[in-house]
Scaffold this motif. Structure first.
Motif, mmCIF file in Angstrom:
data_model
loop_
_atom_site.group_PDB
_atom_site.id
_atom_site.type_symbol
_atom_site.label_atom_id
_atom_site.label_comp_id
_atom_site.label_asym_id
_atom_site.label_seq_id
_atom_site.Cartn_x
_atom_site.Cartn_y
_atom_site.Cartn_z
ATOM 1 N N ASP A 149 0.835 -1.204 0.000
ATOM 2 C CA ASP A 149 0.000 0.000 0.000
ATOM 3 C C ASP A 149 0.864 1.246 0.000
ATOM 4 O OD1 ASP A 149 -0.206 1.792 2.600
ATOM 5 O OD2 ASP A 149 0.107 -0.248 3.317
ATOM 6 N N ARG A 150 0.282 2.330 -0.478
ATOM 7 C CA ARG A 150 0.911 3.647 -0.417
ATOM 8 C C ARG A 150 -0.013 4.634 0.294
ATOM 9 N NH1 ARG A 150 6.038 4.817 -2.395
ATOM 10 N NH2 ARG A 150 5.566 6.010 -4.255
ATOM 11 N N VAL A 151 -0.922 4.108 1.156
ATOM 12 C CA VAL A 151 -1.990 4.955 1.674
ATOM 13 C C VAL A 151 -2.067 5.035 3.193
ATOM 14 C CG1 VAL A 151 -3.388 4.562 -0.396
ATOM 15 C CG2 VAL A 151 -3.708 3.085 1.598
ATOM 16 N N VAL A 152 -1.468 4.102 3.943
ATOM 17 C CA VAL A 152 -1.661 4.076 5.391
ATOM 18 C C VAL A 152 -1.073 5.336 6.032
ATOM 19 C CG1 VAL A 152 0.470 2.775 5.820
ATOM 20 C CG2 VAL A 152 -1.398 2.686 7.480
ATOM 21 N N ASP A 153 -1.830 5.942 6.952
ATOM 22 C CA ASP A 153 -1.331 7.119 7.646
ATOM 23 C C ASP A 153 -0.022 6.802 8.374
ATOM 24 O OD1 ASP A 153 -3.124 9.019 6.894
ATOM 25 O OD2 ASP A 153 -4.225 9.085 8.792
ATOM 26 N N HIS A 154 0.949 7.689 8.231
ATOM 27 C CA HIS A 154 2.254 7.629 8.890
ATOM 28 C C HIS A 154 3.172 6.569 8.288
ATOM 29 C CE1 HIS A 154 0.176 10.263 11.574
ATOM 30 N NE2 HIS A 154 -0.582 9.312 12.050
ATOM 31 N N GLY A 155 2.774 5.937 7.187
ATOM 32 C CA GLY A 155 3.675 5.020 6.491
ATOM 33 C C GLY A 155 4.793 5.786 5.806
ATOM 34 N N LEU A 156 5.981 5.220 5.818
ATOM 35 C CA LEU A 156 7.131 5.890 5.223
ATOM 36 C C LEU A 156 7.060 5.928 3.704
ATOM 37 C CD1 LEU A 156 9.934 4.432 7.510
ATOM 38 C CD2 LEU A 156 8.982 6.734 7.594
ATOM 39 N N ALA A 157 6.389 4.958 3.084
ATOM 40 C CA ALA A 157 6.233 4.947 1.627
ATOM 41 C C ALA A 157 4.892 5.527 1.194
ATOM 42 C CB ALA A 157 6.382 3.517 1.092
ATOM 43 N N THR A 158 4.135 6.059 2.134
ATOM 44 C CA THR A 158 2.818 6.608 1.821
ATOM 45 C C THR A 158 2.960 7.910 1.042
ATOM 46 O OG1 THR A 158 1.800 5.576 3.738
ATOM 47 C CG2 THR A 158 0.703 7.520 2.848
ATOM 48 N N ILE A 159 2.167 8.038 -0.015
ATOM 49 C CA ILE A 159 2.202 9.208 -0.892
ATOM 50 C C ILE A 159 0.870 9.262 -1.623
ATOM 51 C CG2 ILE A 159 3.159 8.061 -2.938
ATOM 52 C CD1 ILE A 159 4.430 11.422 -1.581
ATOM 53 N N GLY A 160 0.512 10.421 -2.122
ATOM 54 C CA GLY A 160 -0.737 10.523 -2.880
ATOM 55 C C GLY A 160 -0.626 9.958 -4.275
ATOM 56 N N PHE A 161 0.499 10.243 -4.937
ATOM 57 C CA PHE A 161 0.740 9.805 -6.314
ATOM 58 C C PHE A 161 2.221 9.462 -6.436
ATOM 59 C CE2 PHE A 161 -2.683 12.821 -6.149
ATOM 60 C CZ PHE A 161 -3.686 12.242 -6.907
ATOM 61 N N ASP A 162 2.514 8.417 -7.207
ATOM 62 C CA ASP A 162 3.916 8.021 -7.325
ATOM 63 C C ASP A 162 4.623 8.888 -8.359
ATOM 64 O OD1 ASP A 162 3.279 6.992 -9.845
ATOM 65 O OD2 ASP A 162 4.050 4.981 -9.420
ATOM 66 N N ASP A 163 5.861 8.554 -8.689
ATOM 67 C CA ASP A 163 6.668 9.388 -9.574
ATOM 68 C C ASP A 163 6.411 9.120 -11.048
ATOM 69 O OD1 ASP A 163 7.670 10.650 -7.404
ATOM 70 O OD2 ASP A 163 9.699 9.843 -7.543
ATOM 71 N N GLU A 164 5.286 8.445 -11.343
ATOM 72 C CA GLU A 164 4.764 8.348 -12.700
ATOM 73 C C GLU A 164 3.338 8.883 -12.771
ATOM 74 O OE1 GLU A 164 7.204 4.632 -14.603
ATOM 75 O OE2 GLU A 164 5.367 4.123 -13.525
ATOM 76 N N GLY A 165 2.896 9.564 -11.698
ATOM 77 C CA GLY A 165 1.557 10.125 -11.690
ATOM 78 C C GLY A 165 0.462 9.123 -11.442
ATOM 79 N N VAL A 166 0.804 7.972 -10.825
ATOM 80 C CA VAL A 166 -0.176 6.930 -10.530
ATOM 81 C C VAL A 166 -0.729 7.143 -9.129
ATOM 82 C CG1 VAL A 166 -0.538 4.442 -10.243
ATOM 83 C CG2 VAL A 166 0.939 5.294 -12.081
#
Length: 539
Positions: A346-363
């Protein structure tokens, strides 16, 4: 140590190190902590939004279009880092630095091209597009397959900021130092502690992305990593013990009681370290293990997280940190672990280190299954990997650690699911007649296919007849990835769950470092091989 903010029990200790400490106290014995206030959602740093972001994008993307690119994107990044280190009760070093730059990536005639620079002008942006195209032309004879990208909806003018309360860079450095020195002094004052070392690492990452398709995103995330270590030197030799507090996608509030009680943990370490120093050495053999998430997160990272990156499984990532035994032909059939094993990315959990709204390809960030009921069902994907294997859309796993590096497929938060309504750590221990209870991570080793491994830990306790019977030392557990995860009989309930992680996941050449979290409950493993590290080292 107190983990009340996570709904966990407390690790206790005794003043007399000859008596075994009881590292488990029922949650009901711990005074309830007040619920943390919701993390305040901030705006993007004004010093970043004041940059000519859209003008840079227009210049670079227009030039890429003129040169015939089928795809192009621009990133502008501003990354600020602060690192403080301490020894005993003195500051050892303090550094602050910022990286600011822009990068252009293109697909020209089916080949990737990339260029980066530091001049934030429209002329520089256009020239970078030209250099990226030139790179693609030079690379074409070396590219065996045309680059295709999985489709992704357009996300126009989107803004995202991570969940934190206080930007650590709004806290004066003197206050940062004072907090860490107070914790160091409290730790050094503990009986039997000869020295301490400590560090504080804080990061604020601002990123703007724009693509030819029309996606534009502006994002900011903050993360912190405090760490303290106690050192004991005496007749027993040399022994250390480190805080278990994981790095977190939080702000300065993490150091003042939100998400972790550093004062309580520091107060308990000296007695735990004294018991560890006086503990008997382990007898090698096969043991049942109850492993806490403070240790298991790293085993997840190395044996599941890296092994299920599709570029690694396909052999594209090989020279630096190896490939993977979990090859693509086994998708949907490989029995990775027991039926109790359910792993998600996942890239969505609050306070996760890899959490982000959109990745570096706009996904857009999402959650996806990697292992379901013990079977490999998914991989981590960027847009190229998803298209190459016909796996549908990307699941948002592209990341570059600086404007000077090209995005590559990187690990999201990879987590082992808890059993809703499942057992506590105490209940898991009660199921073990002869075993070890494992707390905290330390050293590790894994082979180039992510298959054969061994891990040590901060603390190991004997389990005898379903009860804890004091610490032992010189312990490492060893297995193959599939044998280990297939031996997992049960996972704990949500009350045992903790989000661990690391700032410094390495991959690629030139090497890139990425922050990533791993959630896990406590878990019970049967018949795992245990080594005596002192005996192995002397052999």
């Amino acid at each position: 140590m107190v983990l009340a903010p996570f709904g966990r029990g407390r690790v206790g200790s005794r003043a007399d190190p000859s008596e075994p400490s009881d590292p488990l106290v029922r949650v009901s014995d711990v005074p309830p902590a007040p619920p943390p206030a919701p993390a305040r959602r901030h705006g993007i740093d004004p010093s970043f939004t004041a940059l000519p972001l859209h003008a840079l994008a227009d210049a670079a993307l227009a030039r890429a279009r003129e040169l015939g690119c089928s795809y192009a994107d621009l990133r502008v990044e501003q990354v600020r880092e602060g690192l403080r280190s301490f020894r005993d009760t003195a500051l050892e070093s303090s550094t602050d630095h910022s990286t600011v730059g822009l990068a252009v990536r293109v697909v020209h005639d089916g080949v990737w091209g990339f260029a980066a620079g530091v001049g934030l002008t429209t002329d520089v942006a256009a020239r970078l597009a030209e250099r990226a195209v030139a790179t693609a032309r030079i690379s074409k004879p070396l590219t065996p397959h045309r680059v295709e990208l999985a489709d992704e909806p357009v996300h126009a003018d989107r803004t995202w900021v991570s969940a934190y309360e206080t930007d650590p860079f709004d806290v004066p450095e003197a206050e940062q130092q004072a907090r860490m020195l107070d914790l160091s002094a409290a730790l050094l004052a503990g009986a039997g502690v000869s020295h301490t070392s400590a560090s504080l690492h804080v990061v604020r990452e601002d990123k703007f992305f724009a693509s030819l398709a029309g996606t534009t995103t502006t994002q900011q995330r903050v993360r912190v990593q405090p760490q303290l270590t106690a050192v004991s030197v005496g007749d027993h030799g040399f022994a250390t013990m480190r805080t278990l507090a994981p790095p977190a996608g939080r702000g300065w509030e993490y150091l003042t009681g939100t998400g972790w009680d550093f004062d309580a943990e520091v107060a308990e370490i000296p007695a735990l370290l004294a018991e560890h120093a006086a503990a008997p050495t382990v007898e090698a053999g096969r043991y049942d293990l109850v492993i806490e998430p403070s240790n298991l997160f790293l085993t997840i990272h190395e044996s599941v997280g890296h092994a299920t990156e599709l570029d690694r499984a396909l052999g594209y990532e090989a020279a630096y940190a190896g490939t993977s035994f979990a090859t693509f032909d086994q998708l949907g059939t490989l029995r990775y672990g027991s039926p109790a094993m359910h792993v998600t990315g996942d890239r969505v959990v609050d306070h996760g280190l890899a959490t982000i709204g959109f990745d570096d390809e706009g996904v857009a960030a999402t959650t996806f299954d990697i292992v379901r009921d013990g079977t490999l069902v998914g991989y981590q994907l960027n847009r190229q990997m998803a298209a190459e294997k016909g796996l549908g859309p990307s699941n948002g796993c592209a990341y570059a650690d600086s404007p000077g590096h090209i995005p590559m497929q990187r690990m999201p938060n990879v987590s082992l699911a808890a059993d809703p309504g499942g057992p506590s750590s105490e209940e898991l221990i009660s199921r073990v007649d002869r075993g070890l209870y494992v707390v905290g991570d330390k050293s590790w080793s894994i082979d180039m296919q992510r298959y054969n491994f061994q891990f040590t830990g901060q603390r190991f306790y004997r389990i005898e007849g379903g009860r804890l019977a004091g610490q032992v030392k010189d312990v490492a557990y060893q297995a193959t990835t599939t044998d280990f995860w297939r031996s997992m009989e049960a996972v704990g309930g949500e009350q045992t769950y903790l989000l661990g992680g690391a700032f410094n996941c390495g991959k690629g050449q030139p090497g890139q470092s990425a922050p990533v979290s791993h959630g896990s409950p406590a878990a019970l493993f049967r018949g795992v091989n245990v080594l005596n590290t002192a005996a192995e080292g002397a052999a």
